[in-house]
Design an enzyme around this catalytic site. Structure first.
Site, mmCIF file in Angstrom:
data_model
loop_
_atom_site.group_PDB
_atom_site.id
_atom_site.type_symbol
_atom_site.label_atom_id
_atom_site.label_comp_id
_atom_site.label_asym_id
_atom_site.label_seq_id
_atom_site.Cartn_x
_atom_site.Cartn_y
_atom_site.Cartn_z
ATOM 1 N N GLY A 133 -2.360 -19.393 -44.652
ATOM 2 C CA GLY A 133 -1.380 -18.732 -44.051
ATOM 3 C C GLY A 133 -1.551 -17.771 -43.300
ATOM 4 N N TRP A 159 5.102 -25.262 -45.261
ATOM 5 C CA TRP A 159 6.357 -24.281 -44.865
ATOM 6 C C TRP A 159 6.513 -24.447 -43.621
ATOM 7 C CZ3 TRP A 159 7.533 -22.800 -49.499
ATOM 8 C CH2 TRP A 159 6.658 -22.619 -50.510
ATOM 9 N N ASP A 241 2.900 -12.648 -31.047
ATOM 10 C CA ASP A 241 3.124 -11.285 -30.480
ATOM 11 C C ASP A 241 4.363 -11.076 -29.749
ATOM 12 O OD1 ASP A 241 1.510 -9.010 -30.159
ATOM 13 O OD2 ASP A 241 1.472 -9.241 -28.027
ATOM 14 N N GLU A 365 5.913 -15.395 -40.721
ATOM 15 C CA GLU A 365 5.314 -14.724 -39.678
ATOM 16 C C GLU A 365 4.493 -13.362 -39.874
ATOM 17 O OE1 GLU A 365 7.408 -14.787 -36.115
ATOM 18 O OE2 GLU A 365 8.722 -16.427 -36.447
ATOM 19 N N GLU A 369 2.236 -7.190 -46.373
ATOM 20 C CA GLU A 369 1.029 -6.520 -46.433
ATOM 21 C C GLU A 369 0.023 -6.804 -45.294
ATOM 22 O OE1 GLU A 369 3.079 -7.141 -50.116
ATOM 23 O OE2 GLU A 369 2.748 -8.445 -48.487
#
Length: 388
Positions: A133, A159, A241, A365, A369
């Site tokens: 992920g 997901w 981005d 996305e 953390e």
């Protein structure tokens, strides 16, 4: 009336005010009604179709190939304040077509963008896997050359938003040009391609269309590749981005609605012969949410403005915006629930709905953390890089 004073900030141009008014007018009339459809798939499809008919999808699926991040953020801010699923439907059309808009060929754009813009076809971004992920370099899905003109893709994705209802998917797979992230490529895949199947649908706390995808030696033409072999990581990160700050914008919209509900409930609710608002602890909760909203807005729209102004990378600023806005929205939603008492945890109440909607934003996305890692590394780099 929603507060629109932030539109006077220097981040925006006159066209952004007009766009915000257009989205607000549409959302006030349609967003909650369409999102309230019992079947989540049908609701998402209906929202995308209605947005396409209204012309709103010209922003996430632009004809000229230029994504205006401030406009994307404004739309997500407004739509999330009205209905989380409306925000989701809008955002996924942009994320699902973003690699094509930013890196695709003219033929690929012509194949995907007109229908996505019209709202007649949904798009999906298939990056995450069961064991990959946040660590994109760990992707295990493989694309092997099959002659000179085709690839065969084998693996699983999970997901995946719009999984099961999208017409096209951007699929990231390992083509092996180099180790790790440098050996990935991106492919534009039709949902009807033989070897593509929906393995399972995923139910989450705030209903959204999600699925696990399976590719059984799925054969795709070489011209389905977006960019060059080995460009997959650049395509994925370049797209994220742009869209990472918009996740912060969605969180901002949720936080605005939570603050509105908190003030409304505190003003109306009577307690010990006075309103709940008269209690200092209630005023403190409202003040903290108001500060969180304003700080989030500044970070989100700074990141969007920088990207639109031509900054080559806004990874640090977008990560700051997403981290702060999503964490702040969770706090605002929690305060909203607390002020509402039992009503705040009653299924079907808007406060309870907001609490569930906000939670996923701190994960997808790039989890909070991961954003902290990105920001910390950027700060170190800013202090150690050669100023020359």
């Amino acid at each position: 009336m929603p507060d629109s004073s932030f539109l006077d900030w220097p981040f925006f141009e006159r066209r952004h005010k007009a766009w915000a008014a257009e989205v607000e007018a549409w959302a006030a009339q349609h967003a909650e009604a369409l999102a309230g459809e019992y079947d989540t798939d049908l609701a998402t499809i209906s929202l995308v179709r209605a947005m396409g008919e209204a012309g709103l999808l010209r922003v996430p699926c632009p004809e000229d190939g230029r994504l205006d991040v401030r406009s994307l953020c404004l739309a997500r801010d407004i739509l999330a304040r009205h209905a989380g699923l409306a925000d989701f439907a809008f955002a996924m059309q942009g994320l699902g077509t973003g690699p094509v808009t930013l890196f695709g060929t003219e033929a690929q754009r012509a194949r995907v963008l007109p229908a996505a813009r019209a709202g007649t076809a949904l798009a999906a971004f298939a990056l995450s896997e069961p064991e990959a992920g946040s660590d994109v370099a760990a992707l295990a899905t493989v694309a092997e050359q099959d002659g000179n003109a085709h690839y065969r893709i084998t693996g699983r994705k999970t997901w995946i938003s719009n999984g099961g209802i999208a017409s096209t998917y951007v699929v990231f797979a390992r083509t092996g040009e180099a180790p790790g992230a440098k050996g990935l490529s991106a492919f534009l895949v039709d949902a009807e391609t033989p070897g593509f199947r929906i393995e399972s649908r995923i139910e989450v706390t705030a209903p959204h269309p999600l699925a696990t995808l399976c590719f059984d030696a799925m054969r795709v033409p070489a011209d389905a590749m977006i960019g060059r072999p080995g460009d997959g990581f650049r395509v994925a990160m370049g797209t994220l981005d742009v869209f990472r700050a918009t996740v912060g914008a969605a969180a901002l919209g949720f936080a605005r609605r939570a603050l509105d509900l908190t003030v409304e409930r505190a003003t109306e609710r009577k307690l010990f012969g006075a309103t709940l608002f008269d209690q200092q602890m209630s005023q403190a909760a409202i003040a903290d949410s108001a500060v969180d909203v304003e700080a989030s807005a500044l970070l989100v729209y700074r990141a969007a403005w920088l990207k639109d102004a031509g900054a080559p990378r806004v990874t640090r600023e977008a990560s700051m915006a997403k981290l702060h806005a999503t964490e702040a929205a969770q706090r605002a939603a929690d305060r909203c629930v607390q002020i509402h008492g039992g009503l705040g945890v009653t299924k079907g109440h808007k406060a309870e709905e907001l609490y569930r909607e906000v939670r996923a934003l701190r994960v997808y996305e790039g989890a909070s953390e991961i954003q902290r890692l990105v920001i910390a590394r950027a700060e170190r780099e800013r202090r150690t890089s050669d100023p020359a």
